[in-house]
Design an enzyme around this catalytic site. Sequence first.
Site, mmCIF file in Angstrom:
data_model
loop_
_atom_site.group_PDB
_atom_site.id
_atom_site.type_symbol
_atom_site.label_atom_id
_atom_site.label_comp_id
_atom_site.label_asym_id
_atom_site.label_seq_id
_atom_site.Cartn_x
_atom_site.Cartn_y
_atom_site.Cartn_z
ATOM 1 N N ASP A 129 0.830 -1.206 0.000
ATOM 2 C CA ASP A 129 0.000 0.000 0.000
ATOM 3 C C ASP A 129 0.872 1.268 0.000
ATOM 4 O O ASP A 129 1.151 1.858 1.047
ATOM 5 C CB ASP A 129 -0.941 -0.039 1.213
ATOM 6 C CG ASP A 129 -1.914 1.130 1.238
ATOM 7 O OD1 ASP A 129 -1.809 2.010 0.354
ATOM 8 O OD2 ASP A 129 -2.758 1.167 2.137
ATOM 9 N N SER A 132 -0.603 4.578 1.435
ATOM 10 C CA SER A 132 -0.503 4.742 2.897
ATOM 11 C C SER A 132 0.925 5.050 3.315
ATOM 12 O O SER A 132 1.148 5.911 4.175
ATOM 13 C CB SER A 132 -0.978 3.474 3.616
ATOM 14 O OG SER A 132 -2.374 3.376 3.550
ATOM 15 N N TYR A 227 -13.398 5.480 1.730
ATOM 16 C CA TYR A 227 -13.142 6.874 1.333
ATOM 17 C C TYR A 227 -14.383 7.722 1.592
ATOM 18 O O TYR A 227 -15.475 7.217 1.826
ATOM 19 C CB TYR A 227 -12.795 6.947 -0.162
ATOM 20 C CG TYR A 227 -11.498 6.266 -0.502
ATOM 21 C CD1 TYR A 227 -10.283 6.864 -0.196
ATOM 22 C CD2 TYR A 227 -11.484 5.027 -1.119
ATOM 23 C CE1 TYR A 227 -9.084 6.245 -0.495
ATOM 24 C CE2 TYR A 227 -10.282 4.390 -1.434
ATOM 25 C CZ TYR A 227 -9.089 5.008 -1.117
ATOM 26 O OH TYR A 227 -7.900 4.393 -1.406
HETATM 27 P P1 NAD Z 1 -7.835 10.197 1.411
HETATM 28 O O1 NAD Z 1 -6.429 10.631 1.177
HETATM 29 O O2 NAD Z 1 -8.661 9.752 0.267
HETATM 30 O O3 NAD Z 1 -8.615 11.371 2.156
HETATM 31 C C1 NAD Z 1 -8.135 11.940 3.351
HETATM 32 C C2 NAD Z 1 -9.304 12.210 4.256
HETATM 33 O O4 NAD Z 1 -10.058 13.312 3.754
HETATM 34 C C3 NAD Z 1 -10.277 11.061 4.401
HETATM 35 O O5 NAD Z 1 -10.321 10.643 5.752
HETATM 36 C C4 NAD Z 1 -11.602 11.644 3.929
HETATM 37 O O6 NAD Z 1 -12.709 11.134 4.659
HETATM 38 C C5 NAD Z 1 -11.381 13.104 4.173
HETATM 39 N N1 NAD Z 1 -12.292 14.005 3.432
HETATM 40 C C6 NAD Z 1 -12.699 13.941 2.152
HETATM 41 N N2 NAD Z 1 -13.544 14.955 1.857
HETATM 42 C C7 NAD Z 1 -13.664 15.699 2.988
HETATM 43 C C8 NAD Z 1 -14.383 16.878 3.312
HETATM 44 N N3 NAD Z 1 -15.155 17.504 2.438
HETATM 45 N N4 NAD Z 1 -14.265 17.354 4.573
HETATM 46 C C9 NAD Z 1 -13.472 16.742 5.492
HETATM 47 N N5 NAD Z 1 -12.764 15.621 5.240
HETATM 48 C C10 NAD Z 1 -12.875 15.097 4.003
HETATM 49 O O7 NAD Z 1 -7.872 9.049 2.516
HETATM 50 P P2 NAD Z 1 -6.776 7.989 2.903
HETATM 51 O O8 NAD Z 1 -5.870 8.543 3.909
HETATM 52 O O9 NAD Z 1 -6.180 7.468 1.662
HETATM 53 O O10 NAD Z 1 -7.640 6.889 3.605
HETATM 54 C C11 NAD Z 1 -8.941 6.567 3.172
HETATM 55 C C12 NAD Z 1 -9.485 5.439 3.966
HETATM 56 O O11 NAD Z 1 -8.869 4.218 3.615
HETATM 57 C C13 NAD Z 1 -9.345 5.549 5.465
HETATM 58 O O12 NAD Z 1 -10.528 5.073 6.016
HETATM 59 C C14 NAD Z 1 -8.233 4.626 5.771
HETATM 60 O O13 NAD Z 1 -8.279 4.160 7.105
HETATM 61 C C15 NAD Z 1 -8.587 3.542 4.798
HETATM 62 N N6 NAD Z 1 -7.470 2.641 4.587
HETATM 63 C C16 NAD Z 1 -7.687 1.359 4.907
HETATM 64 C C17 NAD Z 1 -6.655 0.484 4.750
HETATM 65 C C18 NAD Z 1 -6.854 -0.927 5.125
HETATM 66 O O14 NAD Z 1 -7.955 -1.339 5.376
HETATM 67 N N7 NAD Z 1 -5.820 -1.668 5.164
HETATM 68 C C19 NAD Z 1 -5.438 0.882 4.258
HETATM 69 C C20 NAD Z 1 -5.283 2.232 3.914
HETATM 70 C C21 NAD Z 1 -6.318 3.114 4.086
#
Ligand code: NAD
Length: 399
Positions: A129, A132, A227
């Site tokens: 990933d 991440s 997301y």
């Molecule tokens: P991302 O980079 O897509 O977005 C960052 C954050 O911005 C997110 O938390 C999103 O909810 C938030 N966001 C979007 N629009 C918004 C708005 N209008 N106002 C306020 N906040 C807003 O997210 P990411 O860091 O890539 O992670 C996305 C998800 O994937 C998370 O839930 C993360 O825990 C999950 N994830 C899971 C795994 C796994 O299961 N192994 C691995 C990686 C990420």
Amino acid sequence: MKVSVVKETTPGERRVALVPEAVVKLRAAGLEVLVESGAGDGAWATDDAYAEAGASVVSRSAALEGDIVAMVGRPDAATVAALRPGQAVIGLLSPLTEPELTRSLAEAGVTALSMDMIPRTLPRAQPMDALSSQANIAGYKAALVAAAEYGRFFPLLITAAGTARPAKVLVLGVGVAGLQAIGTARRLGALVSAYDVRPETRTEAESVGATFIELAAVGPASGEGGYARALTDDERVAQQQELADHIARHDVIITTAQVPGRRPPLLVTEDALKEMAAGSVIVDMGSSALGGNVVGSVPGHTIVTEHGVTIVGASALPSSMPAAASAMYARNITALLLYLIKDGALVLDPEDELQAGVVITSGGAIVHPALRESPPPEAPPPPAQSEGGADHVVPGSAG
Ligand code: NAD
């Protein structure tokens, strides 16, 4: 089978796709590794270190002959033109926002694997990933950049010359980067609040020491795959207005909000900026050519508004920590390669959920279902208006 590493072509990019430690792993798996001379210079991985690890250090044209060409970012047009049908290319290809590149890779008959399309929720995909791993680095560095730009202390300091109150930091967007930014700002002694449209982020933010802010005007907006979904126009305006009061009460704002394949949502408006105290700092990690989370932010630059608010357009934070970012990315890419290569050959199985996610072009066609009919990305907003003041390149962020 030959795996090659080429030097990145994006100006200022200092990361490299494989570090010497990863070369050792691939060699142990029976693969030949070619490294373009100088590919690791920006990340302090020398040609000699690659050679000691068992790689052949070669010219760019020789590296582009490899069966699998690995990179961090996207190949430029000259690189795509040098590839031959049947070769594989692997990198953070951003196919959702770069449909032209995807088309050109398909036309070149290249098998393209996009590290940013790996289905991240699959447990077996976690070592691969890259989104991440790079977001973790970016979140950490965002807090450090904010602390460096802020003209006061992050922690409470009691000295003979007076007491400094702790900085109030607000992190907008609590994904991987946001959580790391919260943790880092807390470790520096700041009081941290956080907000996200996904309600499930409350416990995550609280677990790393933030106070979670809930908005009355916007309901839950969780989308698919963990997301956020894009907000409606009404929700967006209500969110901006209610957030403005919270923003005004903080000294430092770090914005990380993203919606996959969309322009980053605008969270800090002109009106919100005007209410912030002079000396406040905003680090906009959403800053990009498509626009950022903060009005007026310019990717790779720091501007100061006429009201004295510093806005850092932090678009390339992982590249500003090139050794750590390359080491982590190399582990991600090595895990994927070792998963895909069986008996010395790249074996693709479209029935495998992980591979169906990561392979975007194959056999001269775009094969990823999300890209076959992908709409063009949203038009960028009007040119950002800086409100005068200093304009300097963010230390380390663009280069
Ligand atoms: P991302 O980079 O897509 O977005 C960052 C954050 O911005 C997110 O938390 C999103 O909810 C938030 N966001 C979007 N629009 C918004 C708005 N209008 N106002 C306020 N906040 C807003 O997210 P990411 O860091 O890539 O992670 C996305 C998800 O994937 C998370 O839930 C993360 O825990 C999950 N994830 C899971 C795994 C796994 O299961 N192994 C691995 C990686 C990420």
